[in-house]
Design an enzyme around this catalytic site. Structure first.
Site, mmCIF file in Angstrom:
data_model
loop_
_atom_site.group_PDB
_atom_site.id
_atom_site.type_symbol
_atom_site.label_atom_id
_atom_site.label_comp_id
_atom_site.label_asym_id
_atom_site.label_seq_id
_atom_site.Cartn_x
_atom_site.Cartn_y
_atom_site.Cartn_z
ATOM 1 N N SER A 247 0.706 -1.447 0.097
ATOM 2 C CA SER A 247 -0.094 0.209 0.292
ATOM 3 C C SER A 247 0.643 1.383 -0.303
ATOM 4 O O SER A 247 1.131 1.835 -1.124
ATOM 5 C CB SER A 247 -0.800 -0.278 1.184
ATOM 6 N N ASP B 152 -9.093 -4.673 -6.648
ATOM 7 C CA ASP B 152 -8.663 -3.302 -5.702
ATOM 8 C C ASP B 152 -9.463 -2.409 -5.676
ATOM 9 O O ASP B 152 -9.318 -2.090 -7.015
ATOM 10 C CB ASP B 152 -7.318 -3.293 -5.541
ATOM 11 N N HIS C 137 -7.780 -4.848 -1.979
ATOM 12 C CA HIS C 137 -6.711 -4.482 -1.373
ATOM 13 C C HIS C 137 -5.716 -5.718 0.052
ATOM 14 O O HIS C 137 -5.266 -5.084 -0.182
ATOM 15 C CB HIS C 137 -7.434 -3.078 -0.883
#
Length: 739
Positions: A604, A679, A711
């Protein structure tokens, strides 16, 4: 909010028994075992709650044979007996959740869990509302369960009203309510698909920690209900690419600099009648950060401006919707923002307990009659308000100690006082309390102890274990104790002299030999990585492979005050890259580190950081792994991105400098890119644009894409696949321990 550590739990531990290797037979700790059941962390109960009469303690407990499935259990404090109240597998239907509920679970960070993920006691303590597989059930303490709904649509945000008369929930973009045991009916209109009633908008769920869009008053006579118009929000066509097909979703996603949803607030009766609009002010481009009913019967709303530098506390008349500003909170510094918190309380005497960073550190204040009294102070921030005993005039809170630990303290509600520590040194703590602040529910962990939960009195004295989780011979981690490694801690100086805390775990090393480093980073605003908590087995498995595991907290992470976070303001990809490089430079001074075999990994924001570090220092890192990275901040959402970077239309140069796209071809060291192809948070376009740029430049790199995963790319099978992929990549590129 950008998330960290998907399928990656930090484990910074070396137990006191680590020196007594003879007592435990050593087993190899593989990635397959790290993610298998039972969890190596031991039992991990969730959502412990006391019944209204205090007799029963209820928890969600995960199973030994299915670590992510939770059932509802109750502990009778009179008989000291545990009972399973609801078996989620036996009662559940296995029905597929609606897309709205799946996405809401992603926002709540429970998308990986199965079975029961939440529940609520009835006001009289005779029953428990249990959502399961998209429907609602009412469980009794005798084990009887009544089904309340049976629909194809999911019931979102279900609650029993405070006085216990009504059950309410959101279904098909409407708010429904009905008396407990009766039929629920929609109390808001069904408009077009861009209009939602009773739901928090995307950025409220993802970035503000607000997961609901309606609030009952104390007497069950009025409800404040959010109406969200998503029509101004741009549509991102999200292709959820699965293993055998692709589903296309038109997702309303407000990218930085674009229009947000229009949020309005209405107050109505339980049947939807007598509706009045709430005056949230003339400026419509605002954030509804929090809403709460006060003991005085008024509604209190925290209204944040689009720039996130001003927060107004509004007092709302429930009969007319008229509002007045009680006070205004402003950002603690010129180049800073307001961090939204849940550490506040509306008190019975009309005063308000409030958390603020106005003196440079997070502390508690009391607002009474227009005057402020600071109750806590110092360079150790308060991180959470735990409870308020209004009769005794005592507050309970969680506070940082020596950067690496957090403890539970008490102090006076009425005047500044020296905090009293209620918890034991050497542990990381968190806690909750009942509404009257009579009982503490404390969770703690340490390097030699996985998470434990216990009930304590107001002095912190332990009354009973909820989960002792003792590291005995029966614990799932017992076969791996003998090879467990003690972490080392230290600091290095940032360019401005600020001490940066690091943590290192070393494998069994031979004198004179040099070892590779697996350098983990998150680096973005928020999570503190280096602390004294036990949080999982994966880093230990990496060390067992012969790698040094290393992490350092750069400027921008939290729990160190405003000045420590501030360097990221309109400058992402700057100070944190240089601070991580300071960690690299330190590693290269160590005679047991192979400076040619330092690999970096992040997910991330950490995935973004891998790219920026490799661009800034080509030739420094032997390899980099970038998981689900943001590559252009114009592709991420308004509330998170603009808080730190401002409006891209106003400061385009800041966004250009922060982007990972323009300098992508400066990456000359081996790169592995990983992304879930469904995602919904860091949308796949972030990676696809990077992929295109690298391919068009004939720049070599590797990638591993996961169809159907969002994600969070994690699970008992997929996690070992991902981690074996990562280490196969490192081996192909020569980042291996000495033979």
């Amino acid at each position: 909010m950008l998330r960290f550590l998907p399928a990656f739990s930090l484990f910074f531990a070396a137990p006191a028994w680590a020196d007594d290797h003879a007592m435990t037979e050593t087993s190899d700790l593989t990635f397959e075992r790290v993610f298998a059941s039972p969890s190596l962390d031991g039992a991990s109960p969730r959502q412990a709650k006391l019944s209204p009469d205090g007799r029963y303690l209820t928890v969600l407990r995960n199973r030994d044979d299915e670590r992510e499935r939770y059932d509802l259990w109750a502990f009778d404090r009179e008989t000291s007996e545990w009972t399973m109240l609801v078996d989620s597998e036996k009662l559940g239907t296995g029905r597929e959740l609606s897309e709205d509920e799946k996405m809401q679970r992603e926002r709540a960070r429970v998308g990986n869990l199965r079975g029961i993920i939440s529940y609520q006691w009835t006001a009289d303590g005779t029953g428990i509302l249990v959502p399961l597989d998209g429907d609602l059930y009412l469980a009794s303490l005798t084990g009887d369960v009544t089904r309340l709904t049976d629909t194809e649509e999911s019931e979102l945000n279900p609650v029993i009203s405070p006085a216990g008369k009504y059950v309410s929930f959101v279904r098909d973009r409407q708010l429904w309510a009905g008396e407990v045991g009766g039929d629920a009916l929609p109390i808001t209109p069904r408009e077009d698909d861009a209009i939602r009633w009773g739901e928090a908008e995307f950025v409220a769920q993802e970035e503000m920690g607000r997961l609901t869009g309606y609030w009952w008053n104390m007497g069950d006579t009025r409800i404040a209900v959010q109406r969200t118009d998503e029509s101004p929000v741009g549509i991102v066509t999200r292709a959820a690419i699965g293993a055998t097909g692709t589903k296309v979703f038109d997702q309303r996603y407000p990218v930085a600099g674009s229009d947000n949803a229009i949020v309005e607030l209405f107050i109505m009766d339980p049947d939807g009648g007598n509706t009045v609009p709430v005056d949230l002010g003339a400026e419509r481009d605002i954030y509804l950060a929090r809403a709460d009913w006060g003991p005085d019967g008024f509604l209190y709303v925290q209204r944040q401006n689009r720039e996130q530098t001003v927060m107004d506390m509004l007092k709302i008349d429930p009969d007319t919707g008229a509002s007045e500003i009680l006070f205004t909170e402003k950002a603690a510094a010129r180049d800073y923002w307001i961090n939204i918190a849940d550490s506040y309380r509306l008190l019975d005497d009309g005063s308000i307990l409030w958390w603020s960073e106005r003196d440079g550190f997070g502390h508690l204040y009391r607002f009474d009659g227009g005057r402020w009294t600071q109750l806590t102070r110092g360079t150790s921030p308060v991180t959470q308000l735990v409870g308020v005993d209004q009769n005794a005039g005592t507050i309970y809170f969680q506070m940082v100690e020596d950067v690496l630990e957090q403890h539970i303290y008490s102090a006076s509600l009425t005047a500044p006082s020296a905090p009293v520590k209620l918890t034991e040194d050497g542990f990381m703590h968190s806690a909750t309390m009942d509404n009257q602040a009579q009982t503490l529910l404390i969770t703690r962990s340490a390097h030699d102890q996985p998470a434990q939960t216990y009930i304590a009195n107001r002095s912190g004295e332990r009354l009973a274990w909820v989960e002792e989780n003792a590291l005995d011979a029966d614990h799932p981690y017992a076969p791996y104790l003998a090879s467990h490694v003690m972490p080392e801690f230290g600091t290095v100086a940032a360019e401005d002299g600020t001490p940066l805390h690091w943590m290192m775990m070393k494998p069994d090393m031979e004198p004179g030999r040099k070892y590779p480093v697996f350098f983990y980073h998150y680096s973005g605003p928020g999570p503190q990585i280096v602390n004294r908590a036990w949080e999982g087995a994966l880093p230990q498995a990496i060390v067992d492979k012969g790698y040094i595991w290393f992490a350092i907290d750069n400027r921008g992470s939290n729990n160190r005050g405003v000045a420590f976070e501030q360097p990221l303001y309109r400058a992402m990809g700057g100070a944190e890259v240089r601070d991580q490089a300071a960690g690299t430079n330190y590693l290269k001074t160590l005679d047991f580190v192979d400076p040619e075999r330092i690999a970096i990994y992040g997910w991330s924001y950490g995935g973004y950081m891998t790219l920026k570090r490799m661009q800034a220092y080509p030739g420094t890192y032997a390899a980099g792994i970038s998981g689900a990275p943001v590559t252009k901040w114009e592709l991420y959402d308004t509330h998170y991105t603009e808080r730190f970077m401002g409006d891209p239309k106003a400061v385009p140069e800041a966004y250009d400098k922060a982007s990972a796209i323009p300098d992508a071809t400066r990456i000359t060291d081996p790169l592995l890119l990983i992304h879930g192809m469904a995602d919904d948070n860091v949308v796949f376009e972030n990676s696809s644009e990077l992929i295109s740029v690298l391919q068009e430049a004939n720049a070599p790199f590797e990638m591993m894409l996961y169809p159907g995963y969002t994600h969070r790319v994690a699970g008992e099978k997929i996690s070992p696949h991902m981690w074996n992929t990562i280490f196969s990549f490192l081996e192909r590129n020569g980042v291996t321990p000495p033979e």
